[in-house]
Design a protein around this motif. Structure first.
Motif, mmCIF file in Angstrom:
data_model
loop_
_atom_site.group_PDB
_atom_site.id
_atom_site.type_symbol
_atom_site.label_atom_id
_atom_site.label_comp_id
_atom_site.label_asym_id
_atom_site.label_seq_id
_atom_site.Cartn_x
_atom_site.Cartn_y
_atom_site.Cartn_z
ATOM 1 N N ILE A 39 -3.535 -35.898 47.746
ATOM 2 C CA ILE A 39 -3.387 -36.236 46.540
ATOM 3 C C ILE A 39 -1.988 -35.183 46.133
ATOM 4 O O ILE A 39 -1.939 -33.986 46.750
ATOM 5 C CB ILE A 39 -4.494 -35.876 45.795
ATOM 6 N N PHE A 40 -1.120 -35.804 45.300
ATOM 7 C CA PHE A 40 -0.215 -34.870 44.836
ATOM 8 C C PHE A 40 -0.775 -34.219 43.420
ATOM 9 O O PHE A 40 -1.187 -34.933 42.767
ATOM 10 C CB PHE A 40 0.874 -35.575 44.653
ATOM 11 N N ASN A 41 -0.444 -32.975 43.160
ATOM 12 C CA ASN A 41 -0.827 -32.253 42.161
ATOM 13 C C ASN A 41 0.036 -31.215 41.812
ATOM 14 O O ASN A 41 1.118 -30.949 42.529
ATOM 15 C CB ASN A 41 -2.263 -31.636 42.496
ATOM 16 N N PRO A 42 -0.066 -30.302 40.497
ATOM 17 C CA PRO A 42 0.813 -29.638 39.842
ATOM 18 C C PRO A 42 0.950 -28.255 40.591
ATOM 19 O O PRO A 42 0.285 -27.027 40.100
ATOM 20 C CB PRO A 42 0.278 -29.368 38.729
ATOM 21 N N GLY A 43 1.381 -28.284 41.934
ATOM 22 C CA GLY A 43 1.671 -26.949 42.360
ATOM 23 C C GLY A 43 0.749 -26.552 43.586
ATOM 24 O O GLY A 43 -0.426 -26.872 43.942
ATOM 25 N N GLY A 44 1.240 -25.670 44.499
ATOM 26 C CA GLY A 44 0.357 -25.299 45.521
ATOM 27 C C GLY A 44 -0.617 -24.279 45.207
ATOM 28 O O GLY A 44 -1.729 -24.277 45.884
ATOM 29 N N SER A 45 -0.588 -23.596 44.157
ATOM 30 C CA SER A 45 -1.757 -22.845 43.567
ATOM 31 C C SER A 45 -3.038 -23.884 43.302
ATOM 32 O O SER A 45 -3.844 -23.685 43.608
ATOM 33 C CB SER A 45 -1.485 -22.170 42.272
ATOM 34 N N VAL A 46 -2.640 -24.897 42.767
ATOM 35 C CA VAL A 46 -3.712 -25.938 42.459
ATOM 36 C C VAL A 46 -4.250 -26.555 43.785
ATOM 37 O O VAL A 46 -5.247 -26.582 43.933
ATOM 38 C CB VAL A 46 -3.190 -27.021 41.604
ATOM 39 N N SER A 47 -3.426 -26.864 44.619
ATOM 40 C CA SER A 47 -3.886 -27.331 45.858
ATOM 41 C C SER A 47 -4.729 -26.211 46.758
ATOM 42 O O SER A 47 -5.855 -26.849 47.139
ATOM 43 C CB SER A 47 -2.471 -27.341 46.829
ATOM 44 N N ASN A 77 4.374 -28.222 50.004
ATOM 45 C CA ASN A 77 5.267 -28.341 48.740
ATOM 46 C C ASN A 77 6.408 -28.908 49.233
ATOM 47 O O ASN A 77 7.330 -28.175 49.815
ATOM 48 C CB ASN A 77 5.269 -27.259 47.998
ATOM 49 N N PRO A 78 6.702 -30.016 49.608
ATOM 50 C CA PRO A 78 8.221 -30.822 49.670
ATOM 51 C C PRO A 78 9.230 -30.247 48.656
ATOM 52 O O PRO A 78 10.178 -30.507 49.079
ATOM 53 C CB PRO A 78 7.948 -32.135 49.629
ATOM 54 N N CYS A 88 6.360 -30.941 43.374
ATOM 55 C CA CYS A 88 6.202 -31.965 44.471
ATOM 56 C C CYS A 88 5.292 -31.408 45.668
ATOM 57 O O CYS A 88 5.771 -30.765 46.414
ATOM 58 C CB CYS A 88 7.500 -32.453 44.966
ATOM 59 N N CYS A 89 4.004 -31.282 45.301
ATOM 60 C CA CYS A 89 3.061 -30.541 46.159
ATOM 61 C C CYS A 89 1.859 -31.382 46.513
ATOM 62 O O CYS A 89 1.148 -31.986 45.557
ATOM 63 C CB CYS A 89 2.593 -29.328 45.319
ATOM 64 N N ALA A 90 1.451 -31.421 47.811
ATOM 65 C CA ALA A 90 0.473 -32.414 48.062
ATOM 66 C C ALA A 90 -0.586 -31.522 48.733
ATOM 67 O O ALA A 90 -0.509 -30.443 49.302
ATOM 68 C CB ALA A 90 1.183 -33.328 49.412
ATOM 69 N N LEU A 91 -1.863 -31.945 48.449
ATOM 70 C CA LEU A 91 -3.100 -31.469 49.345
ATOM 71 C C LEU A 91 -3.691 -32.412 49.984
ATOM 72 O O LEU A 91 -3.921 -33.583 49.517
ATOM 73 C CB LEU A 91 -4.279 -31.185 48.443
#
Length: 501
Positions: free
Chosen positions: A160-168, A315-316, A326-329
């Motif tokens: 899923i894409f989400n708001p930032g690497g911290s959230v990932s 994070n692309p 543009c951050c994916a987990l």
């Protein structure tokens, strides 16, 4: 027009004194404003993005900038021209992160295809949770996640894409806890043993934040020693896991880092995965910064062993320029977050409800961030993305070799990624004995140079103290608009700004 207005008044429907006939928004005026504002964006941002004669920033102190911008909101709206002037001012006094000499963060540059995707997404204003309201963007996200999973080396997976690497990273921590103790979803924290997680001394600060936010506690984050290059030492991880078990704690997660924030270090993923398998621990890899090396056949070796991870943050918007955010987990478990909201995720819809993916997110409203990456990928192809990574690392290598040639520049360590860390020792300190006074004086050099470059607007370069070392510069190469000439300019400019220190 007069007849139309009279007809509206004649047919007016009033509720609580409000006329409900027709729209109250002036569409023609709005369209004109969008048209004029887009011209400003084109002329002042996009066309100047690669112009090195432009300033990186027009520095103003906060109180001065408050006066320039006229920040007050009033009872009546501003005129068309005043609003356009505000747009001009916002652009003028903002940092130009697309400037070739913006080296300050782990993002930089401009990608035109990603930018157009952002324009489209903002204009359509979608929310990615159900197929019925976001059919194109859900399919785009599915396609992008599938391709990213291939580069990690998994045969299947989710994301899923989400708001930032911290959230990932927070997602991953919660997933690991859910895997360890599934009943936590219904019963909460009561009755759980003391949970302990492990990460390196060089990890991103979001690991502590996530532990605090999720109720695990920052004291239960065990920081593992790193070697001189900033890599987690597997033997130290083994010791700490055994220590936690002897204390009666419950280890459940190891977070490895692929591309640390300051030094750009990559933890030895294969050896860490061995320890996780041995002790039954979830392995999360924070590859927010370094994940894009997977695109490069030359540099993907940096992440050897990542296919053994249970989850990966990537994070692309950093190295690949997909545009913030543009951050994916990758590696999600839907059942960890599913709430089955009846007003969104009805099981009796007329289409395949497996495409209603929003229930696996902790968000409800969610931006179509994958679309930026998708359109850029379609435009450049995998080969074009690979070229960006290879060129950035080649420019970093060029800068390292130039640093070695120049008097007064001292490399902190040989980089393995795009982070180049170095000191600049001004002429007055070069013959000074190595000792406390020398290091105290050198500590003050980088902040002065940074202030001067900001006020001049010539470039932006980050600095920090780190692990007992006094302030040093961290230069990061990302943007494909950066050239060899910009690397030379960086070193020349530092010498120029510091010649009197």
């Amino acid at each position: 027009c007069k007849q139309e207005m009279l007809q509206k008044k004649k047919n007016a429907v009033l509720v609580d004194g409000v006329i409900l006939n027709g729209p109250i928004m002036d569409s023609k005026a709005g369209e004109k404003f969008v048209e004029d504002a887009c011209k400003i964006i084109m002329e002042e941002v996009i066309q100047k993005a690669d112009d090195v004669t432009e300033k990186v920033c027009e520095w103003q102190a906060p109180e001065t900038l408050k006066q320039i911008l006229d920040l007050e909101m009033r009872d009546t709206g501003e005129s068309h021209q005043k609003l356009l002037q505000l747009c001009q001012d916002v652009i003028q006094y903002s940092v130009k992160t697309s400037h070739p000499r913006f080296f300050n963060q782990l993002y930089a540059g401009i990608d035109y295809y990603s930018l157009v995707a952002r324009f489209i997404a903002e204009a359509l204003n979608p929310s990615v949770y159900t197929y019925e309201v976001s059919p194109v963007f859900l399919l785009v996200e599915e396609a992008v996640i599938k391709k990213m999973i291939e580069f990690i080396g998994w045969e299947e997976g989710d994301g899923i894409f989400n708001p930032g690497g911290s959230v990932s990273n927070m997602y991953a921590m919660n997933l690991a806890r859910y895997k360890f103790c599934p009943e936590i979803k219904e019963k909460g924290l009561s009755g759980l043993p003391r949970l302990v997680l492990f990460t390196s001394e060089e990890c991103h600060y979001s690991m502590k934040k996530a532990a605090s936010f999720l109720g695990i506690g920052t004291e239960n984050v065990y920081f593992i020693k790193t070697d001189e290059r900033g890599k987690m030492i597997p033997e130290e991880l083994e010791k700490q896991v055994q220590r936690a078990r002897k204390e009666g704690s419950a280890p459940f997660l190891v977070c490895a880092t692929a591309g640390t924030t300051v030094l750009g270090a990559f933890d030895p993923l294969d050896k860490i995965a061995d320890i996780c398998e041995k002790h039954g621990l979830w392995l999360h890899v924070d590859a927010s910064w370094g994940g894009s090396a997977l695109i490069s056949r030359k540099h993907c070796r940096l992440l050897h062993g990542i296919h053994r991870a249970d989850s990966v943050a990537w994070n692309p918007h950093k190295m690949l320029l997909a545009g913030i955010q543009c951050c994916a987990l990758l590696g999600l478990l839907k059942k960890c977050y599913s709430a089955k909201a009846a007003y969104l995720f009805q099981p009796d819809k007329f289409y395949d409800v497996s495409y209603d993916t929003g229930d696996k997110s902790i968000q409800c409203s969610r931006r179509p961030d994958a679309f930026k990456f998708w359109l850029m990928w379609k435009a450049l192809g995998t080969t074009g993305l690979e070229e960006r990574v290879n060129r950035a690392l080649a420019l970093a290598r060029y800068l390292v070799e130039e640093i070695k040639k120049r008097e007064g520049f001292q490399l902190i360590l040989e980089p393995e990624y795009a982070n180049v860390c170095f000191w600049y020792i001004p002429p007055s300190l070069r013959k000074m004995e190595d000792g406390p006074e020398f290091w105290q004086k050198l500590h003050q050099v980088a902040p002065v140079i940074k202030e001067r470059m900001m006020k001049k607007g010539s470039m932006m370069l980050g600095y920090q103290p780190h692990r007992g070392k006094v302030n040093f510069f961290r230069q990061v190469v990302i943007s494909p608009q950066v050239s060899r000439e910009d690397m030379d300019f960086l070193l020349d400019e530092i010498e120029l700004l510091a010649k009197d220190l």
